[in-house]
Design a protein around this motif. Structure first.
Motif, PDB file in Angstrom:
ATOM      1  N   PHE A  37       0.782  -1.132   0.186  1.00  9.44           N
ATOM      2  CA  PHE A  37       0.085  -0.038  -0.091  1.00  9.44           C
ATOM      3  C   PHE A  37       0.805   1.205   0.128  1.00  9.44           C
ATOM      4  CE2 PHE A  37      -3.117  -3.260   2.084  1.00  9.44           C
ATOM      5  CZ  PHE A  37      -3.905  -3.275   1.020  1.00  9.44           C
ATOM      6  N   ILE A  38       1.824   1.277   0.592  1.00 10.57           N
ATOM      7  CA  ILE A  38       3.001   2.454   0.664  1.00 10.57           C
ATOM      8  C   ILE A  38       3.125   2.781  -0.712  1.00 10.57           C
ATOM      9  CG2 ILE A  38       4.988   3.429   1.342  1.00 10.57           C
ATOM     10  CD1 ILE A  38       4.541   1.737   4.037  1.00 10.57           C
ATOM     11  N   GLU A  39       3.867   1.665  -1.514  1.00  8.18           N
ATOM     12  CA  GLU A  39       4.250   1.983  -2.852  1.00  8.18           C
ATOM     13  C   GLU A  39       2.797   2.439  -3.647  1.00  8.18           C
ATOM     14  OE1 GLU A  39       5.138  -0.559  -1.163  1.00  8.18           O
ATOM     15  OE2 GLU A  39       7.112  -0.859  -1.410  1.00  8.18           O
ATOM     16  N   ALA A  40       1.684   1.918  -3.464  1.00  6.83           N
ATOM     17  CA  ALA A  40       0.338   2.268  -4.179  1.00  6.83           C
ATOM     18  C   ALA A  40       0.321   3.628  -4.257  1.00  6.83           C
ATOM     19  CB  ALA A  40      -0.489   1.109  -3.837  1.00  6.83           C
ATOM     20  N   ILE A  41       0.317   3.893  -2.698  1.00  3.22           N
ATOM     21  CA  ILE A  41      -0.104   5.465  -2.596  1.00  3.22           C
ATOM     22  C   ILE A  41       0.797   6.358  -3.422  1.00  3.22           C
ATOM     23  CG2 ILE A  41      -0.006   7.294  -0.821  1.00  3.22           C
ATOM     24  CD1 ILE A  41      -0.965   4.754   1.138  1.00  3.22           C
ATOM     25  N   GLU A  42       2.181   5.970  -3.285  1.00  2.00           N
ATOM     26  CA  GLU A  42       3.266   6.824  -3.952  1.00  2.00           C
ATOM     27  C   GLU A  42       2.768   7.192  -5.528  1.00  2.00           C
ATOM     28  OE1 GLU A  42       6.734   5.413  -3.288  1.00  2.00           O
ATOM     29  OE2 GLU A  42       6.920   5.868  -1.127  1.00  2.00           O
ATOM     30  N   GLU A  63      -8.690   3.688   0.113  1.00  3.25           N
ATOM     31  CA  GLU A  63      -8.624   2.381   0.511  1.00  3.25           C
ATOM     32  C   GLU A  63      -7.300   2.193   1.050  1.00  3.25           C
ATOM     33  OE1 GLU A  63     -11.239  -0.476   0.178  1.00  3.25           O
ATOM     34  OE2 GLU A  63     -11.764   1.433   0.831  1.00  3.25           O
ATOM     35  N   ALA A  64      -6.098   2.573   0.113  1.00  2.00           N
ATOM     36  CA  ALA A  64      -4.920   1.921   0.660  1.00  2.00           C
ATOM     37  C   ALA A  64      -4.532   2.936   1.945  1.00  2.00           C
ATOM     38  CB  ALA A  64      -3.738   2.502  -0.451  1.00  2.00           C
ATOM     39  N   ASN A  65      -4.989   4.006   2.216  1.00  2.00           N
ATOM     40  CA  ASN A  65      -4.803   4.567   3.501  1.00  2.00           C
ATOM     41  C   ASN A  65      -5.546   4.167   4.407  1.00  2.00           C
ATOM     42  OD1 ASN A  65      -2.809   7.138   3.219  1.00  2.00           O
ATOM     43  ND2 ASN A  65      -3.982   7.415   1.242  1.00  2.00           N
ATOM     44  N   TYR A  66      -6.741   3.797   4.164  1.00  2.00           N
ATOM     45  CA  TYR A  66      -7.505   3.135   5.259  1.00  2.00           C
ATOM     46  C   TYR A  66      -6.711   1.698   5.885  1.00  2.00           C
ATOM     47  CZ  TYR A  66     -11.395   0.651   7.027  1.00  2.00           C
ATOM     48  OH  TYR A  66     -12.616  -0.178   7.735  1.00  2.00           O
ATOM     49  N   ASN A  67      -6.088   1.123   4.785  1.00  2.00           N
ATOM     50  CA  ASN A  67      -5.540  -0.088   5.403  1.00  2.00           C
ATOM     51  C   ASN A  67      -4.280   0.014   6.094  1.00  2.00           C
ATOM     52  OD1 ASN A  67      -7.251  -2.463   4.171  1.00  2.00           O
ATOM     53  ND2 ASN A  67      -7.199  -1.296   2.279  1.00  2.00           N
ATOM     54  N   ILE A  68      -3.703   1.114   6.052  1.00  2.00           N
ATOM     55  CA  ILE A  68      -2.531   1.356   7.013  1.00  2.00           C
ATOM     56  C   ILE A  68      -2.935   2.312   8.057  1.00  2.00           C
ATOM     57  CG2 ILE A  68      -0.851   0.801   5.165  1.00  2.00           C
ATOM     58  CD1 ILE A  68      -0.355   3.680   4.762  1.00  2.00           C
ATOM     59  N   PHE A  69      -4.302   2.568   8.176  1.00  2.00           N
ATOM     60  CA  PHE A  69      -4.732   3.490   9.196  1.00  2.00           C
ATOM     61  C   PHE A  69      -4.204   4.945   9.083  1.00  2.00           C
ATOM     62  CE2 PHE A  69      -6.319   4.603  13.439  1.00  2.00           C
ATOM     63  CZ  PHE A  69      -7.447   4.355  13.244  1.00  2.00           C
ATOM     64  N   ASN A  70      -3.964   5.268   7.789  1.00  2.00           N
ATOM     65  CA  ASN A  70      -3.640   6.824   7.690  1.00  2.00           C
ATOM     66  C   ASN A  70      -4.905   7.576   7.744  1.00  2.00           C
ATOM     67  OD1 ASN A  70      -2.849   9.341   7.252  1.00  2.00           O
ATOM     68  ND2 ASN A  70      -1.045   8.623   5.722  1.00  2.00           N
ATOM     69  N   THR A  71      -5.459   7.923   8.885  1.00  2.00           N
ATOM     70  CA  THR A  71      -7.007   8.371   8.654  1.00  2.00           C
ATOM     71  C   THR A  71      -7.045   9.516   8.233  1.00  2.00           C
ATOM     72  OG1 THR A  71      -6.713   9.300  11.061  1.00  2.00           O
ATOM     73  CG2 THR A  71      -7.347   6.891  10.785  1.00  2.00           C
ATOM     74  N   TRP A 182       2.592  -4.602   2.862  1.00  2.00           N
ATOM     75  CA  TRP A 182       1.368  -3.923   3.474  1.00  2.00           C
ATOM     76  C   TRP A 182       2.083  -2.683   4.055  1.00  2.00           C
ATOM     77  CZ3 TRP A 182      -3.684  -6.191   3.912  1.00  2.00           C
ATOM     78  CH2 TRP A 182      -4.708  -5.637   4.518  1.00  2.00           C
ATOM     79  N   ASN A 183       2.925  -2.820   5.020  1.00  2.00           N
ATOM     80  CA  ASN A 183       3.122  -1.640   5.999  1.00  2.00           C
ATOM     81  C   ASN A 183       4.752  -1.506   5.873  1.00  2.00           C
ATOM     82  OD1 ASN A 183       3.729  -3.440   7.316  1.00  2.00           O
ATOM     83  ND2 ASN A 183       2.653  -2.929   9.545  1.00  2.00           N
ATOM     84  N   ASP A 184       5.409  -2.105   5.225  1.00  2.00           N
ATOM     85  CA  ASP A 184       6.927  -2.091   5.214  1.00  2.00           C
ATOM     86  C   ASP A 184       7.688  -2.557   6.391  1.00  2.00           C
ATOM     87  OD1 ASP A 184       9.184  -1.647   3.465  1.00  2.00           O
ATOM     88  OD2 ASP A 184       9.635   0.487   4.129  1.00  2.00           O
ATOM     89  N   GLN A 185       6.920  -3.398   7.297  1.00  2.00           N
ATOM     90  CA  GLN A 185       7.623  -3.790   8.365  1.00  2.00           C
ATOM     91  C   GLN A 185       7.981  -5.423   8.171  1.00  2.00           C
ATOM     92  OE1 GLN A 185       5.434  -3.142  12.042  1.00  2.00           O
ATOM     93  NE2 GLN A 185       5.087  -0.986  11.584  1.00  2.00           N
ATOM     94  N   PRO A 186       8.529  -6.026   9.029  1.00  2.00           N
ATOM     95  CA  PRO A 186       8.975  -7.385   8.998  1.00  2.00           C
ATOM     96  C   PRO A 186       7.670  -8.350   9.129  1.00  2.00           C
ATOM     97  CG  PRO A 186      10.848  -6.485  10.458  1.00  2.00           C
ATOM     98  CD  PRO A 186       9.603  -5.305   9.956  1.00  2.00           C
ATOM     99  N   PHE A 187       7.648  -9.503   8.498  1.00  2.00           N
ATOM    100  CA  PHE A 187       6.736 -10.478   8.837  1.00  2.00           C
ATOM    101  C   PHE A 187       6.650 -10.748  10.474  1.00  2.00           C
ATOM    102  CE2 PHE A 187       6.705 -10.699   4.372  1.00  2.00           C
ATOM    103  CZ  PHE A 187       5.458 -11.671   4.002  1.00  2.00           C
ATOM    104  N   LEU A 188       5.560 -11.239  10.709  1.00  2.00           N
ATOM    105  CA  LEU A 188       5.190 -11.207  12.456  1.00  2.00           C
ATOM    106  C   LEU A 188       5.536 -12.625  12.760  1.00  2.00           C
ATOM    107  CD1 LEU A 188       1.403 -10.025  12.072  1.00  2.00           C
ATOM    108  CD2 LEU A 188       3.226  -8.815  13.078  1.00  2.00           C
ATOM    109  N   ASP A 189       6.236 -12.435  13.803  1.00  2.00           N
ATOM    110  CA  ASP A 189       6.526 -13.593  14.927  1.00  2.00           C
ATOM    111  C   ASP A 189       5.867 -13.736  16.158  1.00  2.00           C
ATOM    112  OD1 ASP A 189       8.094 -15.041  12.979  1.00  2.00           O
ATOM    113  OD2 ASP A 189      10.054 -13.973  13.631  1.00  2.00           O
TER     114      ASP A 189
END
Length: 638
Positions: A37-42, A63-71, A182-189
């Protein structure tokens, strides 16, 4: 929390977006389809800068900003898209973003528009039924202390469960993992931290065993004995995914697994049979008796995007068939992160029920096989952001909630909770009326009483005869009402989990307790071998005080009686003490001492002549006081 929304979203996105995709949007659309979404927004922003913005581009930006909660950005682009399009779901999301940004009135305007567009939608029905819901949530006040945990980082941390003195949570802090678009963070553990005796948390480490993979792992829950762990994992691990033939994007879902404790490690990892390559099954919670597994899923047949389900955990450890919790819990929106607490309360997060922001925490309880009303947990657990993954030890009143609210350390944070007061309460609306005419009575004193008749809180009825009290759920409550010129009255309000309940308290004009030559009160009972005035006795004696103040010439003779237990001489002394305390109580309320006398009658004039075979109830009937009008009553003034 947005980096954990991995699901087959193609249908969802296409249903919300206009179909004006073209060659100029190809690059942005490809990032969007991959959840980058970050790249899509750009890329979409570049199109707007070049004058190529249209309804489709604005919707995708929303939609892209909604999904990364950039309200703020989501609000901006949804508003732009709605200038030329009226998509009901976008109107709803626009209202959510306005609310998330604290613009409650504007949010309600959009909710009214959404309700007109979708009158049969549960979210619309709920709003129309309770458009002033926000003040009601806020007025309940702060019922928890909340503080940001030291273990949070600038990356995402969420979820929280305790097992064997250790705190398990989900985080994106593992920099050895590749970043997720999605948010340019590492995968979850899944990580774990030891909780020390002073309440602090040790440095968190990855959970031992083959639990974490290069893909996402999510929230956890444990069996009552702590030996079995249920957790979420991305279906890529099982080589299950769908591939878009145009973009070559692979879409995974989330599956549930269980593992067995082996020393400090977790092993014997097995998928649950309720998993499917076609939909998500995630965010598990095991009931306190270990017999039920709650989870969220977007499987076919639900009411909205994600619903809460349950399934039996059989004695051999296998899982029964999923059962949807129904339309009372689930809406056309998202219901997620179920948590079944140790007293059977079911907490979950939702953006479909009426709340303060995007996802709010709600709760209910299964009583006699039926779900109690759905309630908002309130502030400060809920905010105008996403609030989710609630966990609570009901006995200690301590727990956790995850949130991406302002003021955190970054992205999603875990917050420590301490309950200050019961979260489940009932508003009792008591209306005091004249028993004969039905006329509402202003200025009556209404009081709630404890089990011993002691007053816990009091307030005067308003112009409409109403006094309101807030009490804990499922608690029987006694309310007393008094007013000069009327006989006091008490009613019992049965305990409930409804948010509001109403009761009417009729008051009878005081003259009606005068019968011939006596003031007839309910019996002034004394405890066995006691002579002190109890709270319940005082309630009745206050009626005598009122009648004597209304008729200032009235003179009363109070007689006190005992039961037949004890010697006659002892009972005469006991009844004399009771008579004197009765008289002293009346005098203490401002009645001149010359107007009331007392006499102890001992056991000589029993109300019930049962001899030596009296029951306890009959003994109590004989322990009484009576009030004889000597002079100055209403009859003498006629």
């Amino acid at each position: 929390m947005k980096n954990f929304k991995i699901f087959i979203a193609l249908l969802l996105f296409s249903s919300l977006s206009a179909t004006a995709q073209n060659k100029s949007t190809q690059s942005a659309d490809k990032h969007f389809a991959k959840f980058e979404f970050i790249e899509a927004i750009e890329d979409y922003n570049k199109l707007v800068e070049k004058g190529k913005g249209d309804t489709y581009v604005y919707t995708q930006l929303g939609e892209a900003n909604y999904n990364i909660f950039n309200t703020e950005e989501a609000e901006r682009w949804y508003a732009k898209a709605l200038e030329t399009s009226q998509n009901a779901e976008i109107v709803y999301k626009y209202s959510q973003m306005l609310k998330a940004n604290g613009k409650y009135e504007a949010s309600n305007v959009q909710m009214n528009k959404f309700a007109d567009m979708r009158p049969g939608d549960d979210r619309a029905i709920a709003f129309k039924a309770n458009p002033e819901y926000l003040p009601k949530i806020l007025e309940k006040g702060k019922k928890f202390n909340i503080q940001n945990l030291d273990i949070n980082t600038e990356l995402s941390e969420f979820g929280g469960a305790i097992n064997d003195g250790k705190f398990y949570f989900t985080t994106a802090r593992n920099n050895a993992r590749r970043n997720y678009g999605w948010n340019d963070q590492p995968f979850l553990d899944i990580y774990v931290s030891n909780i020390l005796s002073d309440g602090s948390y040790q440095e968190a480490e990855q959970i031992e065993g083959a639990i974490n993979t290069k893909y996402h792992e999510g929230t956890v829950s444990f069996s009552p004995n702590g030996d079995t762990m249920y957790f979420s994992r991305e279906s890529f691990f099982d080589n299950e995914f769908e591939k878009d033939s145009v973009s070559n994007t692979k879409y995974s879902v989330l599956h549930l697994f269980k593992a067995t404790k082996d020393g400090d490690k977790w092993s014997n990892i097995k998928p649950l049979h309720i998993n499917s390559p076609n939909y998500n099954v995630s965010n598990p919670s095991v009931s306190v008796d270990g017999k039920t597994l709650f989870f969220q899923s977007n499987m076919p047949g639900g009411f909205g995007m994600f619903d809460i389900y349950k399934a039996d955990i059989k004695s051999d450890g296998t899982i029964g068939e999923p059962v949807n919790l129904g339309q009372k819990v689930n809406t056309e929106g998202n219901e997620k992160f179920p948590y079944s607490s140790d007293n059977g309360t079911l907490y979950f997060s939702s953006d479909g029920h009426l709340g303060l922001g995007a996802l709010d925490v709600f709760y209910t309880k299964i009583i006699d096989g039926k779900l109690a009303p759905i309630r908002n947990v309130g502030i400060p657990v809920n905010s105008n952001a996403d609030d989710f993954a609630f966990y609570m030890n009901e006995e200690s009143g301590e727990g956790y909630v995850s949130s991406n609210r302002d003021g955190g350390k970054g992205s999603d944070d875990i917050y420590l909770l301490k309950k200050l007061q019961p979260i489940c309460d009932v508003l009792i609306t008591a209306t005091i009326v004249d028993a004969n005419t039905g006329e509402v009575l202003k200025g009556a004193m209404a009081s709630i009483l404890d089990n011993d008749g002691n007053k816990l809180a009091s307030k005067l009825s308003n112009e409409e005869g109403i006094a309101e009290f807030i009490v804990e759920c499922e608690t029987d409550t006694e309310i007393e009402a008094t007013l000069d010129g009327y006989e006091s009255n008490k009613v019992t309000v049965k305990g409930t989990r409804d948010e509001e309940t109403a009761v009417q308290i009729p008051l009878t004009p005081i003259e009606e307790i005068i019968v011939e030559d006596r003031v007839e009160l309910q019996p002034i009972y004394f405890d066995f071998d006691k002579s002190n005035i109890t709270a319940k006795a005082a309630f009745e004696l206050d009626k005598l005080v009122q009648i004597m103040k209304k008729y200032p010439e009235m003179v009363i003779k109070a007689t006190s009686h005992t039961d037949s237990r004890g010697s006659n001489s002892y009972n005469e002394r006991l009844s004399d003490r009771r008579a004197k305390t009765t008289v002293q109580y009346v005098i203490s309320k401002g009645v001149d001492a010359s107007r009331i006398t007392g006499m102890g009658m001992g056991e000589n004039e029993p109300k019930v002549k049962c001899g030596s075979n009296c029951t306890e109830e009959e003994h109590q009937l004989n322990r009484r006081s009576e009030f004889i009008i000597v002079s100055g009553g209403p009859a003498s003034q006629q």
